[in-house]
Scaffold this motif. Structure first.
Motif, PDB file in Angstrom:
ATOM      1  N   GLU A  48       0.722  -1.396  -0.165  1.00 55.82           N
ATOM      2  CA  GLU A  48       0.010  -0.472  -0.110  1.00 55.82           C
ATOM      3  C   GLU A  48       0.765   1.460   0.196  1.00 55.82           C
ATOM      4  OE1 GLU A  48      -1.131   0.913   4.422  1.00 55.82           O
ATOM      5  OE2 GLU A  48      -2.022  -0.954   4.052  1.00 55.82           O
ATOM      6  N   PRO A  49      -0.348   2.410  -0.256  1.00 58.23           N
ATOM      7  CA  PRO A  49       1.488   3.542  -0.544  1.00 58.23           C
ATOM      8  C   PRO A  49       1.799   4.266   1.278  1.00 58.23           C
ATOM      9  CG  PRO A  49      -0.948   4.436  -1.205  1.00 58.23           C
ATOM     10  CD  PRO A  49      -1.122   2.843  -0.289  1.00 58.23           C
ATOM     11  N   GLY A  50       3.455   4.325   1.036  1.00 54.44           N
ATOM     12  CA  GLY A  50       4.211   4.309   2.237  1.00 54.44           C
ATOM     13  C   GLY A  50       4.549   2.854   2.621  1.00 54.44           C
ATOM     14  N   LEU A  51       4.173   1.854   2.454  1.00 49.60           N
ATOM     15  CA  LEU A  51       4.484   0.145   3.735  1.00 49.60           C
ATOM     16  C   LEU A  51       5.419  -1.069   2.558  1.00 49.60           C
ATOM     17  CD1 LEU A  51       4.125  -0.887   5.159  1.00 49.60           C
ATOM     18  CD2 LEU A  51       2.007  -2.264   5.424  1.00 49.60           C
ATOM     19  N   TRP A  52       6.593  -1.306   2.696  1.00 51.30           N
ATOM     20  CA  TRP A  52       6.400  -1.833   1.809  1.00 51.30           C
ATOM     21  C   TRP A  52       7.191  -2.841   3.029  1.00 51.30           C
ATOM     22  CZ3 TRP A  52       7.915   2.809   1.618  1.00 51.30           C
ATOM     23  CH2 TRP A  52       7.880   3.620  -0.575  1.00 51.30           C
ATOM     24  N   TRP A  53       6.396  -4.007   2.276  1.00 52.76           N
ATOM     25  CA  TRP A  53       6.627  -5.421   2.746  1.00 52.76           C
ATOM     26  C   TRP A  53       7.591  -6.339   2.234  1.00 52.76           C
ATOM     27  CZ3 TRP A  53       4.458  -5.609   7.757  1.00 52.76           C
ATOM     28  CH2 TRP A  53       4.553  -6.876   9.012  1.00 52.76           C
ATOM     29  N   LEU A  54       8.977  -7.208   3.379  1.00 55.77           N
ATOM     30  CA  LEU A  54       9.720  -8.186   3.171  1.00 55.77           C
ATOM     31  C   LEU A  54       8.994  -9.639   3.251  1.00 55.77           C
ATOM     32  CD1 LEU A  54      12.255  -8.935   1.041  1.00 55.77           C
ATOM     33  CD2 LEU A  54      12.533  -9.525   4.091  1.00 55.77           C
ATOM     34  N   ARG A  55       8.475 -10.009   4.249  1.00 58.59           N
ATOM     35  CA  ARG A  55       8.439 -11.328   4.896  1.00 58.59           C
ATOM     36  C   ARG A  55       7.470 -11.566   5.978  1.00 58.59           C
ATOM     37  NH1 ARG A  55      11.225 -13.978   8.560  1.00 58.59           N
ATOM     38  NH2 ARG A  55      13.450 -13.033   8.171  1.00 58.59           N
ATOM     39  N   GLU A  56       6.836 -11.931   6.611  1.00 57.01           N
ATOM     40  CA  GLU A  56       5.962 -12.529   8.093  1.00 57.01           C
ATOM     41  C   GLU A  56       7.422 -12.836   8.726  1.00 57.01           C
ATOM     42  OE1 GLU A  56       3.188 -11.392   8.956  1.00 57.01           O
ATOM     43  OE2 GLU A  56       2.364 -10.826   7.341  1.00 57.01           O
ATOM     44  N   PRO A  57       7.431 -12.531   9.663  1.00 58.57           N
ATOM     45  CA  PRO A  57       8.586 -13.021  11.070  1.00 58.57           C
ATOM     46  C   PRO A  57       7.963 -15.215  11.587  1.00 58.57           C
ATOM     47  CG  PRO A  57       7.139 -12.392  12.570  1.00 58.57           C
ATOM     48  CD  PRO A  57       6.311 -11.734  10.558  1.00 58.57           C
ATOM     49  N   ARG A  58       9.105 -15.322  11.720  1.00 60.70           N
ATOM     50  CA  ARG A  58       9.169 -16.780  11.338  1.00 60.70           C
ATOM     51  C   ARG A  58       9.267 -17.485  12.330  1.00 60.70           C
ATOM     52  NH1 ARG A  58      14.353 -15.977   8.320  1.00 60.70           N
ATOM     53  NH2 ARG A  58      13.352 -16.717   6.201  1.00 60.70           N
ATOM     54  N   PRO A  59       8.784 -18.524  12.552  1.00 70.46           N
ATOM     55  CA  PRO A  59       8.124 -18.605  14.590  1.00 70.46           C
ATOM     56  C   PRO A  59       9.908 -18.319  15.446  1.00 70.46           C
ATOM     57  CG  PRO A  59       8.009 -20.078  12.697  1.00 70.46           C
ATOM     58  CD  PRO A  59       8.573 -19.093  12.285  1.00 70.46           C
ATOM     59  N   ARG A  60       8.674 -18.186  16.562  1.00 71.89           N
ATOM     60  CA  ARG A  60      10.650 -17.142  17.502  1.00 71.89           C
ATOM     61  C   ARG A  60      11.509 -16.337  16.673  1.00 71.89           C
ATOM     62  NH1 ARG A  60      11.842 -22.954  21.090  1.00 71.89           N
ATOM     63  NH2 ARG A  60      12.921 -20.752  22.491  1.00 71.89           N
ATOM     64  N   GLU A  61      11.283 -16.056  15.895  1.00 70.52           N
ATOM     65  CA  GLU A  61      12.074 -14.760  15.231  1.00 70.52           C
ATOM     66  C   GLU A  61      11.750 -13.307  16.106  1.00 70.52           C
ATOM     67  OE1 GLU A  61      12.704 -13.050  10.846  1.00 70.52           O
ATOM     68  OE2 GLU A  61      11.262 -14.437  11.169  1.00 70.52           O
ATOM     69  N   SER A  62      12.961 -12.884  16.522  1.00 63.80           N
ATOM     70  CA  SER A  62      12.965 -11.261  17.217  1.00 63.80           C
ATOM     71  C   SER A  62      13.111 -10.577  16.302  1.00 63.80           C
ATOM     72  CB  SER A  62      13.778 -11.781  18.597  1.00 63.80           C
ATOM     73  OG  SER A  62      15.144 -11.688  17.838  1.00 63.80           O
ATOM     74  N   VAL A  63      12.441  -9.457  16.890  1.00 60.91           N
ATOM     75  CA  VAL A  63      12.790  -7.901  15.593  1.00 60.91           C
ATOM     76  C   VAL A  63      13.283  -6.821  16.972  1.00 60.91           C
ATOM     77  CG1 VAL A  63      11.396  -9.297  13.629  1.00 60.91           C
ATOM     78  CG2 VAL A  63      10.643  -7.471  15.530  1.00 60.91           C
ATOM     79  N   VAL A  64      14.057  -6.146  15.967  1.00 61.72           N
ATOM     80  CA  VAL A  64      13.465  -4.247  16.275  1.00 61.72           C
ATOM     81  C   VAL A  64      13.532  -4.059  15.539  1.00 61.72           C
ATOM     82  CG1 VAL A  64      15.736  -3.179  16.813  1.00 61.72           C
ATOM     83  CG2 VAL A  64      15.914  -5.408  17.531  1.00 61.72           C
ATOM     84  N   ILE A  65      12.784  -2.844  16.587  1.00 60.37           N
ATOM     85  CA  ILE A  65      11.623  -1.524  15.366  1.00 60.37           C
ATOM     86  C   ILE A  65      12.674  -0.401  15.640  1.00 60.37           C
ATOM     87  CG2 ILE A  65       9.485  -0.376  15.432  1.00 60.37           C
ATOM     88  CD1 ILE A  65       8.523  -3.658  15.834  1.00 60.37           C
ATOM     89  N   GLY A  66      12.578   0.113  14.927  1.00 59.93           N
ATOM     90  CA  GLY A  66      13.160   1.583  15.088  1.00 59.93           C
ATOM     91  C   GLY A  66      12.351   2.286  14.414  1.00 59.93           C
TER      92      GLY A  66
END
Length: 260
Positions: A48-66
């Motif tokens: 959608e406008p302004g949103l790029w998506w690579l993939r969903e998180p894998r099981p137990r995959e941790s992320v950092v959001i800035g």
């Protein structure tokens, strides 16, 4: 032309001066982040406008959001990095929107990642404080990044430079984000320190959102660990001898064979 060229050199803008006045380094004006072709290598879908998506998180995959907040004439940018693969999983850019309208858009992205750390910073305390209230212990507010210290702006950008130079992280190849990294520059202050920012007419919201995320990403090894040389038999005996020798008494060779 010569005075302007020398003035830029004195301010530490060497690469930009050589580009503008000598026709060199036309692809890396800022000369802060390098190896960008290897970094911006992910092809993500703009759902959608302004949103790029690579993939969903894998099981137990941790992320950092800035998150780097901006409103009115500025932009808010949200980036999501995997702590395991160092891939950028999602990228959100909101333009010219008040904070109260931004928060539901940001919340919709954050909720897709259950194992998360959130690092946010903004000019106004309102948005960052609301994010902290909504997500509690998952969120860390960077009230104001200083230019010095262990966690200062300069140190974090140096880590980002190292990530780029090694090609350690991979980012979604959004043209505007790549351009921000390409033009990001540094200027030497009268005190001899470095001041990092976008050019006067440019933006660095995406760069700073990535720099905020670096606080939660793993440290890269600083050097290759060399194997420890094997200890010789003589050194082993010397270590045991030191251990067995009573304190205050001269060391004796406990391995001397006494002949009768």
């Amino acid at each position: 032309m010569r005075p302007q060229y020398e003035e830029m050199l004195a301010r530490g803008q060497v690469a930009k001066a050589r580009c503008l006045y000598r026709g060199e380094f036309a692809t890396d004006l800022g000369a802060v982040f390098t190896n960008l072709d290897a970094v911006f290598c992910l092809r993500a879908k703009q759902i959608e406008p302004g949103l790029w998506w690579l993939r969903e998180p894998r099981p137990r995959e941790s992320v950092v959001i800035g998150i780097d907040f901006g409103k009115h004439d500025d932009k808010t940018v949200v980036v999501v990095f995997s702590r395991q693969t160092l891939e950028m999983l999602a990228l959100l850019r909101i333009e010219r929107t008040d904070y109260l309208y931004q928060l539901p858009m940001i919340d919709r992205v954050i909720k897709r990642f259950p194992l998360r750390q959130i690092w946010s910073e903004g000019r106004d305390e309102t948005a960052a404080e609301l994010i902290r209230t909504m997500y509690g212990k998952d969120c860390v507010n960077l009230v104001k990044m200083s230019h010095t210290g262990q966690f200062g702006k300069g140190k974090v950008i140096e880590r980002g430079m190292d990530y780029c130079q090694r090609g350690a992280w991979q980012m979604i190849d959004a043209p505007w984000l790549r351009e921000e990294f390409r033009l990001f520059e540094r200027t030497k202050t009268p005190k001899g320190n470095w001041d990092y920012s976008a050019p006067k007419t440019g933006h660095d919201d995406g760069v700073m959102a990535c720099m905020h995320a670096i606080y939660g990403l793993p440290l890269l090894p600083t050097e290759i660990t060399k194997p420890r040389p094997a200890t010789s038999e003589r050194n082993d005996f010397a270590a045991i001898e030191r251990m067995l020798a009573p304190r205050g008494e001269p060391r004796k060779n406990v391995f001397v064979v006494r002949r009768s």
